[in-house]
Design a protein around this motif. Sequence first.
Motif, PDB file in Angstrom:
ATOM      1  N   TRP A   1     -39.439 -17.297  84.783  1.00 41.41           N
ATOM      2  CA  TRP A   1     -38.690 -17.715  85.969  1.00 41.41           C
ATOM      3  C   TRP A   1     -38.357 -19.206  85.931  1.00 41.41           C
ATOM      4  N   TRP A   2     -39.333 -20.032  85.528  1.00 38.99           N
ATOM      5  CA  TRP A   2     -39.169 -21.469  85.667  1.00 38.99           C
ATOM      6  C   TRP A   2     -38.893 -22.206  84.361  1.00 38.99           C
ATOM      7  N   ILE A   3     -39.470 -21.733  83.268  1.00 38.91           N
ATOM      8  CA  ILE A   3     -39.426 -22.535  82.041  1.00 38.91           C
ATOM      9  C   ILE A   3     -38.300 -22.114  81.108  1.00 38.91           C
ATOM     10  N   GLU A   4     -38.328 -20.872  80.646  1.00 42.83           N
ATOM     11  CA  GLU A   4     -37.354 -20.489  79.621  1.00 42.83           C
ATOM     12  C   GLU A   4     -35.905 -20.615  80.080  1.00 42.83           C
ATOM     13  N   PRO A   5     -35.551 -20.268  81.335  1.00 45.09           N
ATOM     14  CA  PRO A   5     -34.147 -20.429  81.733  1.00 45.09           C
ATOM     15  C   PRO A   5     -33.639 -21.864  81.635  1.00 45.09           C
ATOM     16  N   ARG A   6     -34.529 -22.844  81.619  1.00 46.15           N
ATOM     17  CA  ARG A   6     -34.145 -24.251  81.544  1.00 46.15           C
ATOM     18  C   ARG A   6     -34.456 -24.861  80.179  1.00 46.15           C
ATOM     19  N   TRP A   7     -34.907 -24.017  79.236  1.00 45.08           N
ATOM     20  CA  TRP A   7     -35.290 -24.494  77.901  1.00 45.08           C
ATOM     21  C   TRP A   7     -34.134 -24.235  76.945  1.00 45.08           C
ATOM     22  N   LEU A   8     -33.152 -25.107  76.999  1.00 35.32           N
ATOM     23  CA  LEU A   8     -31.928 -24.923  76.227  1.00 35.32           C
ATOM     24  C   LEU A   8     -32.190 -25.076  74.733  1.00 35.32           C
ATOM     25  N   GLN A   9     -31.580 -24.189  73.962  1.00 31.50           N
ATOM     26  CA  GLN A   9     -31.630 -24.292  72.502  1.00 31.50           C
ATOM     27  C   GLN A   9     -30.237 -24.589  71.973  1.00 31.50           C
ATOM     28  N   VAL A  10     -30.122 -25.637  71.188  1.00 34.72           N
ATOM     29  CA  VAL A  10     -28.872 -25.957  70.506  1.00 34.72           C
ATOM     30  C   VAL A  10     -28.997 -25.450  69.076  1.00 34.72           C
ATOM     31  N   LYS A  11     -28.248 -24.407  68.764  1.00 29.63           N
ATOM     32  CA  LYS A  11     -28.322 -23.798  67.434  1.00 29.63           C
ATOM     33  C   LYS A  11     -27.142 -24.282  66.596  1.00 29.63           C
TER      34      LYS A  11
ATOM     35  N   LEU B   1     -19.747 -11.394  62.686  1.00 32.85           N
ATOM     36  CA  LEU B   1     -19.797 -11.540  64.140  1.00 32.85           C
ATOM     37  C   LEU B   1     -20.960 -12.439  64.517  1.00 32.85           C
ATOM     38  N   TYR B   2     -20.718 -13.346  65.475  1.00 32.54           N
ATOM     39  CA  TYR B   2     -21.819 -14.113  66.049  1.00 32.54           C
ATOM     40  C   TYR B   2     -21.832 -13.911  67.551  1.00 32.54           C
ATOM     41  N   VAL B   3     -23.008 -13.542  68.094  1.00 34.35           N
ATOM     42  CA  VAL B   3     -23.168 -13.309  69.529  1.00 34.35           C
ATOM     43  C   VAL B   3     -24.017 -14.433  70.114  1.00 34.35           C
ATOM     44  N   ASN B   4     -23.403 -15.208  70.982  1.00 34.32           N
ATOM     45  CA  ASN B   4     -24.075 -16.310  71.667  1.00 34.32           C
ATOM     46  C   ASN B   4     -24.910 -15.771  72.828  1.00 34.32           C
ATOM     47  N   ARG B   5     -26.113 -16.314  73.056  1.00 32.82           N
ATOM     48  CA  ARG B   5     -27.015 -15.817  74.100  1.00 32.82           C
ATOM     49  C   ARG B   5     -26.638 -16.278  75.498  1.00 32.82           C
ATOM     50  N   GLY B   6     -25.676 -17.177  75.605  1.00 36.58           N
ATOM     51  CA  GLY B   6     -25.249 -17.628  76.928  1.00 36.58           C
ATOM     52  C   GLY B   6     -26.218 -18.613  77.551  1.00 36.58           C
ATOM     53  N   LEU B   7     -25.831 -19.120  78.738  1.00 34.28           N
ATOM     54  CA  LEU B   7     -26.605 -20.146  79.418  1.00 34.28           C
ATOM     55  C   LEU B   7     -27.246 -19.666  80.714  1.00 34.28           C
TER      56      LEU B   7
ATOM     57  N   SER C   1     -28.294 -10.190  87.136  1.00 32.87           N
ATOM     58  CA  SER C   1     -29.207  -9.204  87.734  1.00 32.87           C
ATOM     59  C   SER C   1     -30.466  -9.860  88.292  1.00 32.87           C
ATOM     60  N   LEU C   2     -31.266 -10.492  87.426  1.00 34.67           N
ATOM     61  CA  LEU C   2     -32.465 -11.209  87.848  1.00 34.67           C
ATOM     62  C   LEU C   2     -32.466 -12.590  87.217  1.00 34.67           C
ATOM     63  N   PRO C   3     -32.918 -13.615  87.936  1.00 34.51           N
ATOM     64  CA  PRO C   3     -32.936 -14.970  87.383  1.00 34.51           C
ATOM     65  C   PRO C   3     -34.133 -15.190  86.455  1.00 34.51           C
ATOM     66  N   LEU C   4     -34.183 -14.414  85.381  1.00 32.77           N
ATOM     67  CA  LEU C   4     -35.288 -14.464  84.429  1.00 32.77           C
ATOM     68  C   LEU C   4     -34.755 -14.506  83.003  1.00 32.77           C
ATOM     69  N   ARG C   5     -35.465 -15.219  82.146  1.00 30.03           N
ATOM     70  CA  ARG C   5     -35.259 -15.137  80.697  1.00 30.03           C
ATOM     71  C   ARG C   5     -36.623 -15.120  80.030  1.00 30.03           C
ATOM     72  N   PHE C   6     -36.747 -14.239  79.037  1.00 27.65           N
ATOM     73  CA  PHE C   6     -37.997 -14.175  78.280  1.00 27.65           C
ATOM     74  C   PHE C   6     -37.652 -13.722  76.863  1.00 27.65           C
ATOM     75  N   GLY C   7     -37.950 -14.586  75.899  1.00 24.76           N
ATOM     76  CA  GLY C   7     -37.643 -14.258  74.511  1.00 24.76           C
ATOM     77  C   GLY C   7     -36.169 -14.344  74.191  1.00 24.76           C
ATOM     78  N   ALA C   8     -35.397 -15.018  75.040  1.00 22.09           N
ATOM     79  CA  ALA C   8     -33.949 -15.143  74.832  1.00 22.09           C
ATOM     80  C   ALA C   8     -33.484 -16.444  75.486  1.00 22.09           C
ATOM     81  N   ARG C   9     -33.849 -17.555  74.885  1.00 19.58           N
ATOM     82  CA  ARG C   9     -33.547 -18.857  75.472  1.00 19.58           C
ATOM     83  C   ARG C   9     -32.043 -19.071  75.637  1.00 19.58           C
ATOM     84  N   PRO C  10     -31.625 -19.814  76.662  1.00 17.60           N
ATOM     85  CA  PRO C  10     -30.207 -20.168  76.791  1.00 17.60           C
ATOM     86  C   PRO C  10     -29.749 -20.963  75.575  1.00 17.60           C
TER      87      PRO C  10
END
Length: 268
Positions: free
Chosen positions: A24-34, A235-241, A245-254
């Motif tokens: 809820w709090w950490i991963e949604p704000r843990w941006l990854q620059v790939k 093909l490259y699929v970006n994980r988005g930011l 549905s729910l304000p959660l990310r887990f195992g799929a960083r922005p």
Amino acid sequence: MLKRLRRLALCLVLLGAVALAYAWWIEPRWLQVKEHYLTQSALEQDVTLVCFGDTHVGLDTTAEDLARWVEQINRQQPDVVVFLGDLFDDYSQYQGDPEEVVQALADIRAADKLAVVGNHDVGGGAERVYEGLMERAGFTVLRNESAECQGIRFIGADEMLFYHPDVTGLSGQGICNILLCHEPDFADEAEPFALMLAGHTHGGQVRLPFCPPFVRPPGGEGYTAGFYQTAKGTLYVNRGLGMTSLPLRFGARPELTVFHLQAGQGAE
């Protein structure tokens, strides 16, 4: 024995609470620059391309969040920036000022800025405003159209769930062609391509071990995140930011994706 079971149950509850707080709090704000380095034989000069998408402004995402992401985009010193769709989560429910979103996007510093349409850019009344907002921010919206920027022909397919993407005949000869579409499953329908960029899936958004992705929407059931070698091309699929549905990310960083496209022969 009963005491051990109680301790185990308590540990599981605590572990679940920690995982939920993280999602809820950490991963949604843990941006990854790939960053990816790709050699394109048809290119005459090196090009830095940044792609992002699925911001879903309004669902636990604000214009201020978007402005912070824009700062990260500008740090990459891009030549071209591509937005892969889904600007607002539900435009009809958005309580903020859309002009603040426009200003954040307008602050992106790049010679060329392109966008395609996502399914959330159609529903919720977004269709009547999306293209105008993006154009005021300096983006060219491609809907079954192409545009040449920095020696690259970008081919933008229309949204797949509400409309019919058709990019037949838009590829050029002797030029680097990059296909853009919000939904990655369009890769199975498109004409052959060298590189296609898509979003839509959020990388699954919640990825638990041994479980299917939480977000696996129509148009994104075949491809979830990262590179795929399809029958039609790479093909490259970006994980988005943002999130849906729910304000959660887990195992799929922005994710922001930076492609360093290098002129020369061969491919990496």
